[in-house]
Design a protein around this motif. Sequence first.
Motif, PDB file in Angstrom:
ATOM      1  N   LEU A 353       4.040  -6.613   8.322  1.00 62.05           N
ATOM      2  CA  LEU A 353       4.734  -5.541   7.613  1.00 62.05           C
ATOM      3  C   LEU A 353       3.747  -4.552   7.000  1.00 62.05           C
ATOM      4  CD1 LEU A 353       7.541  -7.646   5.855  1.00 62.05           C
ATOM      5  CD2 LEU A 353       7.803  -6.090   7.811  1.00 62.05           C
ATOM      6  N   LYS A 354       2.668  -5.072   6.444  1.00 66.83           N
ATOM      7  CA  LYS A 354       1.677  -4.202   5.818  1.00 66.83           C
ATOM      8  C   LYS A 354       0.989  -3.320   6.859  1.00 66.83           C
ATOM      9  CE  LYS A 354      -1.987  -6.163   4.073  1.00 66.83           C
ATOM     10  NZ  LYS A 354      -2.899  -6.882   3.154  1.00 66.83           N
ATOM     11  N   GLN A 355       0.641  -3.896   8.013  1.00 66.25           N
ATOM     12  CA  GLN A 355       0.018  -3.115   9.075  1.00 66.25           C
ATOM     13  C   GLN A 355       0.954  -2.015   9.573  1.00 66.25           C
ATOM     14  OE1 GLN A 355      -3.230  -3.638  11.090  1.00 66.25           O
ATOM     15  NE2 GLN A 355      -3.562  -4.108   8.947  1.00 66.25           N
ATOM     16  N   ASP A 356       2.214  -2.347   9.730  1.00 62.07           N
ATOM     17  CA  ASP A 356       3.179  -1.376  10.220  1.00 62.07           C
ATOM     18  C   ASP A 356       3.344  -0.219   9.239  1.00 62.07           C
ATOM     19  OD1 ASP A 356       5.235  -0.650  12.209  1.00 62.07           O
ATOM     20  OD2 ASP A 356       6.625  -0.964  10.535  1.00 62.07           O
ATOM     21  N   LEU A 357       3.387  -0.524   7.919  1.00 59.17           N
ATOM     22  CA  LEU A 357       3.541   0.518   6.910  1.00 59.17           C
ATOM     23  C   LEU A 357       2.330   1.452   6.890  1.00 59.17           C
ATOM     24  CD1 LEU A 357       4.952   1.818   4.469  1.00 59.17           C
ATOM     25  CD2 LEU A 357       3.794   0.118   3.022  1.00 59.17           C
ATOM     26  N   LEU A 358       1.148   0.902   6.856  1.00 62.11           N
ATOM     27  CA  LEU A 358      -0.054   1.727   6.799  1.00 62.11           C
ATOM     28  C   LEU A 358      -0.191   2.592   8.048  1.00 62.11           C
ATOM     29  CD1 LEU A 358      -2.578  -0.890   5.356  1.00 62.11           C
ATOM     30  CD2 LEU A 358      -1.475   0.986   4.139  1.00 62.11           C
ATOM     31  N   ARG A 359       0.215   2.061   9.203  1.00 66.36           N
ATOM     32  CA  ARG A 359       0.137   2.825  10.442  1.00 66.36           C
ATOM     33  C   ARG A 359       1.114   4.004  10.401  1.00 66.36           C
ATOM     34  NH1 ARG A 359       1.426  -1.054  13.487  1.00 66.36           N
ATOM     35  NH2 ARG A 359      -0.630  -2.007  13.545  1.00 66.36           N
ATOM     36  N   LYS A 360       2.318   3.780   9.879  1.00 63.28           N
ATOM     37  CA  LYS A 360       3.310   4.852   9.783  1.00 63.28           C
ATOM     38  C   LYS A 360       2.866   5.922   8.795  1.00 63.28           C
ATOM     39  CE  LYS A 360       7.401   2.147  11.076  1.00 63.28           C
ATOM     40  NZ  LYS A 360       8.695   1.607  10.590  1.00 63.28           N
ATOM     41  N   LEU A 361       2.218   5.520   7.711  1.00 65.06           N
ATOM     42  CA  LEU A 361       1.731   6.493   6.738  1.00 65.06           C
ATOM     43  C   LEU A 361       0.700   7.423   7.366  1.00 65.06           C
ATOM     44  CD1 LEU A 361       1.351   4.251   3.549  1.00 65.06           C
ATOM     45  CD2 LEU A 361       3.041   6.043   3.919  1.00 65.06           C
ATOM     46  N   LEU A 362      -0.218   6.877   8.146  1.00 69.52           N
ATOM     47  CA  LEU A 362      -1.239   7.705   8.781  1.00 69.52           C
ATOM     48  C   LEU A 362      -0.641   8.658   9.807  1.00 69.52           C
ATOM     49  CD1 LEU A 362      -4.128   5.141   9.405  1.00 69.52           C
ATOM     50  CD2 LEU A 362      -4.163   7.052   7.815  1.00 69.52           C
ATOM     51  N   GLN A 363       0.376   8.185  10.530  1.00 68.80           N
ATOM     52  CA  GLN A 363       0.951   8.992  11.598  1.00 68.80           C
ATOM     53  C   GLN A 363       2.056   9.921  11.106  1.00 68.80           C
ATOM     54  OE1 GLN A 363       2.132   5.870  14.251  1.00 68.80           O
ATOM     55  NE2 GLN A 363       0.035   5.548  15.045  1.00 68.80           N
ATOM     56  N   GLY A 364       2.350   9.877   9.758  1.00 71.08           N
ATOM     57  CA  GLY A 364       3.353  10.770   9.182  1.00 71.08           C
ATOM     58  C   GLY A 364       4.780  10.342   9.424  1.00 71.08           C
ATOM     59  N   HIS A 365       4.992   9.066   9.781  1.00 74.36           N
ATOM     60  CA  HIS A 365       6.342   8.567  10.039  1.00 74.36           C
ATOM     61  C   HIS A 365       6.975   7.948   8.802  1.00 74.36           C
ATOM     62  CE1 HIS A 365       4.853   8.023  14.450  1.00 74.36           C
ATOM     63  NE2 HIS A 365       5.148   9.303  14.157  1.00 74.36           N
ATOM     64  N   GLU A 366       6.277   7.903   7.688  1.00 70.37           N
ATOM     65  CA  GLU A 366       6.775   7.294   6.437  1.00 70.37           C
ATOM     66  C   GLU A 366       6.507   8.278   5.307  1.00 70.37           C
ATOM     67  OE1 GLU A 366       8.581   4.135   4.313  1.00 70.37           O
ATOM     68  OE2 GLU A 366       8.169   4.199   6.472  1.00 70.37           O
ATOM     69  N   PRO A 367       7.532   8.636   4.526  1.00 73.15           N
ATOM     70  CA  PRO A 367       7.317   9.557   3.400  1.00 73.15           C
ATOM     71  C   PRO A 367       6.429   8.920   2.337  1.00 73.15           C
ATOM     72  CG  PRO A 367       9.524   8.630   3.309  1.00 73.15           C
ATOM     73  CD  PRO A 367       8.949   8.192   4.622  1.00 73.15           C
ATOM     74  N   ILE A 368       5.619   9.760   1.681  1.00 82.25           N
ATOM     75  CA  ILE A 368       4.705   9.274   0.653  1.00 82.25           C
ATOM     76  C   ILE A 368       5.184   9.789  -0.700  1.00 82.25           C
ATOM     77  CG2 ILE A 368       2.324   9.229  -0.158  1.00 82.25           C
ATOM     78  CD1 ILE A 368       1.438   9.764   2.697  1.00 82.25           C
ATOM     79  N   THR A 369       5.783   8.888  -1.494  1.00 83.60           N
ATOM     80  CA  THR A 369       6.186   9.207  -2.864  1.00 83.60           C
ATOM     81  C   THR A 369       5.645   8.142  -3.786  1.00 83.60           C
ATOM     82  OG1 THR A 369       8.265   7.976  -2.730  1.00 83.60           O
ATOM     83  CG2 THR A 369       8.307  10.292  -1.991  1.00 83.60           C
ATOM     84  N   SER A 370       5.550   8.503  -5.057  1.00 86.68           N
ATOM     85  CA  SER A 370       4.978   7.568  -6.027  1.00 86.68           C
ATOM     86  C   SER A 370       5.812   6.308  -6.130  1.00 86.68           C
ATOM     87  CB  SER A 370       4.860   8.239  -7.401  1.00 86.68           C
ATOM     88  OG  SER A 370       4.029   9.368  -7.323  1.00 86.68           O
ATOM     89  N   LYS A 371       7.150   6.453  -6.159  1.00 81.27           N
ATOM     90  CA  LYS A 371       8.028   5.285  -6.308  1.00 81.27           C
ATOM     91  C   LYS A 371       7.936   4.371  -5.090  1.00 81.27           C
ATOM     92  CE  LYS A 371      12.806   3.993  -7.364  1.00 81.27           C
ATOM     93  NZ  LYS A 371      12.845   2.952  -6.381  1.00 81.27           N
ATOM     94  N   ILE A 372       7.990   5.007  -3.880  1.00 80.72           N
ATOM     95  CA  ILE A 372       7.933   4.194  -2.657  1.00 80.72           C
ATOM     96  C   ILE A 372       6.606   3.449  -2.570  1.00 80.72           C
ATOM     97  CG2 ILE A 372       7.849   4.317  -0.138  1.00 80.72           C
ATOM     98  CD1 ILE A 372       9.853   6.578  -0.264  1.00 80.72           C
ATOM     99  N   MET A 373       5.522   4.153  -2.894  1.00 82.72           N
ATOM    100  CA  MET A 373       4.212   3.523  -2.817  1.00 82.72           C
ATOM    101  C   MET A 373       4.072   2.387  -3.818  1.00 82.72           C
ATOM    102  SD  MET A 373       2.498   4.730  -0.330  1.00 82.72           S
ATOM    103  CE  MET A 373       4.089   4.649   0.497  1.00 82.72           C
ATOM    104  N   ARG A 374       4.632   2.599  -5.010  1.00 76.43           N
ATOM    105  CA  ARG A 374       4.555   1.565  -6.043  1.00 76.43           C
ATOM    106  C   ARG A 374       5.343   0.325  -5.617  1.00 76.43           C
ATOM    107  NH1 ARG A 374       5.637   4.593  -9.840  1.00 76.43           N
ATOM    108  NH2 ARG A 374       7.909   4.274  -9.962  1.00 76.43           N
TER     109      ARG A 374
END
Length: 752
Positions: A353-374
């Motif tokens: 799950l962690k690998q999938d999340l970090l990969r999506k963040l780099l490729q712009g497939h996951e929104p980056i917000t303070s709440k979501i990241m926390r």
Amino acid sequence: MNLKISGDNRKLYIKLLLSTIFVTVLTLLVSSTIFFVNYRNINLNQVYQSDLENLTQTSREVISMTESAQSLTFQMYRNGNISKLMFYENPDIYDTTAAMREMNNYLNSMPYIESIYVYNPKAPNVYIASNKGQNGLMTKAELVDKDILNVLDHFQEFKPFVPIPRTYLKNADSSQKSNVYTYLCYDAIGNNNALNSAIIVNITTDWINKDIGKPSGNEPSSSFILDNTGRMLTGDQPINSLALTSDSPITKQIMSNKGSGYFVGMAQGKKSLISFTAPDTLEWRYIRITPYENITKKLNKIRTTTIYIGISILVVGLLVSWLLSRKLYAPINRIVNKMKSLESEKRNSLFTLKQDLLRKLLQGHEPITSKIMRDKRSELGISFDFQSDYRLVLLRIDHFQPFLQAHQDDLHVYKYAIMNISSEIASQAFQVETVDIGDDSTVLFINARNIPGDGDQSMLQTLLKQIQKAVNELLKISLSITYSPLSSQPQSLVPMYRKVVEASEHRLFLGSGCLIASQEHQYPETADYMFTVEKEKKLIDALMAGKVEEAKKIYTVIIEETKPYPISVFQSTLSRLTITLSGVMHTILKNNALEIPSGSQLSRQALAKLETTQEIEAIFFESFDEIKRKLNDKRSMKQDDLIRKINDMIELHCGNPNLCLNWIADEIDMSPIYISRVYKQNTMKTVVDVINAMRMDRAKDLLKQSDLPISDIAERIGYTNSSYFYRMFKKNFGVTPTDYRKIGQLEPGKQA
């Protein structure tokens, strides 16, 4: 209650107990081995010291006896009666009787002396005083001991008072032989260095060898004497039974050592201790050989007992460990296995799950917000903080295509190992998360440290170089690493990643194993670059003219001009050059009627798999060189055809008087100078020499096989002048044609 456990788990706990047992047994065996080696060395040294003392005592006794023989000889030289025998050719009977009485007195006073000879080369007799065997005045013909005469004839080969081992007959009517050491004292003063007189003292070997061969203590041994040449003088057993010759390994090893010592070697097929003394004043060595097994017999028993004890402990330990593993560790085994299973499942799930999340963040497939990241950090255990200053580090495997072909099935294992090594090293100074992007790429998320100046970047570069070194040493994989500048904006993650990926492409220019800072590769817009059509035309012209080296230089200049621009400039330039050069080389091959290869390395698909400009350049240059080789081969084939045609013309028209270089050139419509140069370069001969050689060979055949006149033969092979033919024939074969024909008639089988 008996608990059933699996065989694999039982083996685990058997190993736990066996580790202790094996360590115990190993410690016992190692310590016993150390003690055995030390005790053996001590024992060998004790035996050696005993042997050395015994042999040294024997040496001293031999030297003492030698000194006694020397003293005796000097007394006899000073004795007035005996000196008359040595220097008078025919002493009277009274002097002879008195001298013989004196010699017998000396003989009786020293029981170890077997006989004394007085020798005067001018006298007809040899004077002998002996306890056994011949005694009195003996002529040289009557003397049974013929060997002493040979010694006297070659007296220069012997040192005075150095014992000479000999065997001789005691009486002419008896086969009994006597073994003695002969001490020779002679007078050879004079201009001709001839023998004037000599006194010979023979000492029985029983006195010198009385201690040689005595065992040391209770150990059976054999002892011997070697002289300065390595020859065995005596011993307590026959020489042949030991084969202790001057060329034997034992003798060579002893003679190579200047002092005393000992070593373990093979004697009579048995391992033995060989002790030896240093050369004494006679340059003799005393050797004692003792069977090795007799020395170490007791120690071997101790070693065998220790091995049996160790084996017994091991067997009992195996049985006990097997029984205890069933009784004691079954409940613990179930609990441990259950915990490991749960932990592994959770760890694998979180990692995925962690690998999938970090990969999506780099490729712009996951929104980056303070709440979501926390929330995600807390849920997945991500240590990276997106709210703090951070960097991205891109790791790329060098030479990925060959690596993928060799390790395709294990690629994920190698990528996981690279992530672990990178995280382990970088976490020494930073908060780190790693993610596998696929193919040859791995990304590190790194939180920066608050270090003034450029300390943070310097530390980062040091750690990245450590990562490259560790991965290369442990996995044999080369890495190219690109890192971004610092950023404090989570929204900058995607564009930062794209810039890092683009900057990593500059590995093309920097080579494998490079370290790239993405901020150092911000280049002007592509529109500023203008492709140099003029250089492209020069490149084409150089290839068409066969100037490969010039073409290589122009190609290098064109590629170098793309360095200050984005990597897309290089890619478009390379694509254009690939198409252009493929067409040029196809045209060259077609124009020269050369075979066009079905598959070419100069294709955009093939070049796209290469990682550095050096690799791409090597492909281009190899294609250039291949064309040059084919053109050279074709040119060489043309020259071979020309040489073959000239040889055929010479053979066919050998009898033509007009046959010469110019005639051949006219016939094939080529320049005589060109023909001469090509022919000489390929055959190392001139055309004229080949024509003359062929004419001479045909002349020889006609002289041997026909009765034609010499003038007719000269005309048949192309000479219009018989005198000139005579001169040429004699120059080549050393005889005239007429003489050659006569020789051939006399000896039909002989060839000139």
